[in-house]
Design an enzyme around this catalytic site. Sequence first.
Site, PDB file in Angstrom:
ATOM      1  N   ASP A 209       9.339   3.592  -0.378  1.00 53.68           N
ATOM      2  CA  ASP A 209       8.260   4.101   0.449  1.00 53.68           C
ATOM      3  C   ASP A 209       8.562   3.676   1.882  1.00 53.68           C
ATOM      4  O   ASP A 209       8.360   2.517   2.252  1.00 53.68           O
ATOM      5  CB  ASP A 209       6.922   3.536  -0.032  1.00 53.68           C
ATOM      6  CG  ASP A 209       5.760   3.995   0.836  1.00 53.68           C
ATOM      7  OD1 ASP A 209       6.013   4.535   1.941  1.00 53.68           O
ATOM      8  OD2 ASP A 209       4.605   3.809   0.421  1.00 53.68           O
TER       9      ASP A 209
ATOM     10  N   TYR B  16       0.867  -1.190   0.000  1.00 55.85           N
ATOM     11  CA  TYR B  16       0.000   0.000   0.000  1.00 55.85           C
ATOM     12  C   TYR B  16       0.894   1.227   0.000  1.00 55.85           C
ATOM     13  O   TYR B  16       1.846   1.313   0.787  1.00 55.85           O
ATOM     14  CB  TYR B  16      -0.887  -0.016   1.248  1.00 55.85           C
ATOM     15  CG  TYR B  16      -1.807   1.184   1.361  1.00 55.85           C
ATOM     16  CD1 TYR B  16      -2.919   1.321   0.524  1.00 55.85           C
ATOM     17  CD2 TYR B  16      -1.581   2.174   2.310  1.00 55.85           C
ATOM     18  CE1 TYR B  16      -3.762   2.406   0.632  1.00 55.85           C
ATOM     19  CE2 TYR B  16      -2.429   3.266   2.431  1.00 55.85           C
ATOM     20  CZ  TYR B  16      -3.525   3.376   1.587  1.00 55.85           C
ATOM     21  OH  TYR B  16      -4.367   4.466   1.689  1.00 55.85           O
TER      22      TYR B  16
ATOM     23  N   LYS C 114       4.123   9.232   8.838  1.00 50.71           N
ATOM     24  CA  LYS C 114       3.849   8.565  10.128  1.00 50.71           C
ATOM     25  C   LYS C 114       4.753   9.035  11.271  1.00 50.71           C
ATOM     26  O   LYS C 114       4.574  10.137  11.769  1.00 50.71           O
ATOM     27  CB  LYS C 114       3.875   7.043   9.953  1.00 50.71           C
ATOM     28  CG  LYS C 114       2.839   6.593   8.898  1.00 50.71           C
ATOM     29  CD  LYS C 114       2.229   5.261   9.158  1.00 50.71           C
ATOM     30  CE  LYS C 114       1.316   4.873   8.001  1.00 50.71           C
ATOM     31  NZ  LYS C 114       0.179   4.086   8.319  1.00 50.71           N
TER      32      LYS C 114
HETATM   33  N1  PMP Z   1       2.825   4.297   2.284  1.00 53.06           N
HETATM   34  C1  PMP Z   1       2.785   3.338   3.210  1.00 53.06           C
HETATM   35  C2  PMP Z   1       3.843   2.279   3.201  1.00 53.06           C
HETATM   36  C3  PMP Z   1       1.776   3.342   4.175  1.00 53.06           C
HETATM   37  O1  PMP Z   1       1.738   2.354   5.078  1.00 53.06           O
HETATM   38  C4  PMP Z   1       0.818   4.373   4.176  1.00 53.06           C
HETATM   39  C5  PMP Z   1      -0.304   4.427   5.205  1.00 53.06           C
HETATM   40  N2  PMP Z   1      -0.665   3.272   5.805  1.00 53.06           N
HETATM   41  C6  PMP Z   1       0.917   5.366   3.198  1.00 53.06           C
HETATM   42  C7  PMP Z   1       1.925   5.304   2.267  1.00 53.06           C
HETATM   43  C8  PMP Z   1      -0.072   6.496   3.153  1.00 53.06           C
HETATM   44  O2  PMP Z   1       0.136   7.365   4.212  1.00 53.06           O
HETATM   45  P1  PMP Z   1      -1.029   8.342   4.707  1.00 53.06           P
HETATM   46  O3  PMP Z   1      -2.106   7.472   5.270  1.00 53.06           O
HETATM   47  O4  PMP Z   1      -0.359   9.228   5.711  1.00 53.06           O
HETATM   48  O5  PMP Z   1      -1.497   9.102   3.521  1.00 53.06           O
END
Ligand code: PMP
Length: 430
Positions: free
Chosen positions: A240, A145, A268
Amino acid sequence: MKITQSEALHKEAQQHIVGGVNSPSRAYKGVGGGTPVYMERGEGAYFWDVDGNKYIDFLGAYGPIITGHAHPHITEAIKKAAENGVLYGTPTKLENIFAQKLKATIPSMEKVRFVNSGTEAVMTTVRVARAYTNREKVIKFAGCYHGHFDTVLVQAGSGPATLGNPDSAGVTKATAQEVITVPFNDIEAFQAALDTWGDEVAAVLVEPIVGNFGIVEPVEGFLQQVNNLTHDAGALVIYDEVITAFRFTYGSAQKIVGVEPDMTALGKIIGGGLPIGAYGGKQEIMETVAPLGPAYQAGTMAGNPASMSAGIACLEVLEEAGLYDRLDQLGAMLEKGMLDAAEKHGIDITVNRLKGALTLYFGSETITNYAQAEASDGEKFGQFFKLMLQQGINLAPSKYEAWFLTIAHTEDDIKETIACIDKAFAEMAS
Ligand code: PMP
């Protein structure tokens, strides 16, 4: 345990907020439904809900909370920021301090830009890679994701998979065609994708340690090969690290895996609990971004003093020596407790763990890719989740998510949690 206030609030919420929640996983669909518990206060490793019930928290707000809730150093920083005015729309010194702090521990981020969420951070790295390479296609790994922008809502794990639709409606066919998805840890499949589309690929998006179909580490050599093959094809590697940065060590997962990407997206933990994202990479690539280059990206809230202050304070807390070893010890204790209880009650489980983050899958198969995680038993997980919640243990409501430990958890918290796991497994076995 009574949750009458939560039930009343959820009825009300459903009349005004779509699905009653502001992010889909919170609706408990991934655990067979039910009323989500409405939390009112968090402190350290604990939550109290609106009915006054106390919980040990392992959700960690889906990753950002690693210091425990309401850590005094971060709270103080947020208070001070609020007193000075939370939003300026001008540059501030805080942005310089924070950018340097990130660069010092993630050297591949030669230039940084702050945004407001992980989604924004990853979305922009993809745009920059396209601008830099003058190509359009993106390769991603199944079940990873990367936020909720269109390009990456194809075979996206975590939240979308929890709801049973890893591909989102509303994504155009043209967008879906820009994305090639291959299984994680499968270098032959990756090589085959590059053999077919290599000269059209702008970027390869990678969670260097997967956090979105559970915690899944790359097999030996995989990420180095991904880097080499991607660069041979003239494309960029984007890590990511929205979940992984500062989760397993002070700094990024690239430090752990020993491979450097061209660009990195963060989120995060780096916000200390406030909204944030950041992206960065090699200077030459980042010079593609406005105002220096033709790739546009902006943000009214970007770099706001409240998020900068909370983020800097969070990193200051995490700099203390030995914290990640402590998370590792607590994680190992929890993992052992899970495995012992499973053996005692004859329940098949698999635990994937790195330091203070772990995933408990129901099933005996080793999990190295999304298909295996998908095959783990979601119904059993749903039953387990509810048995734990009733005993005051708050987990992520999805078989694909991790349990996140914080530096506020104690050995006693872990012992109490293991006792609850034992009871839950006993009930499931009966
Ligand atoms: N990339 C990863 C690896 C994530 O785990 C997440 C959120 N779970 C995101 C991007 C998206 O981040 P946000 O919810 O702050 O938009």
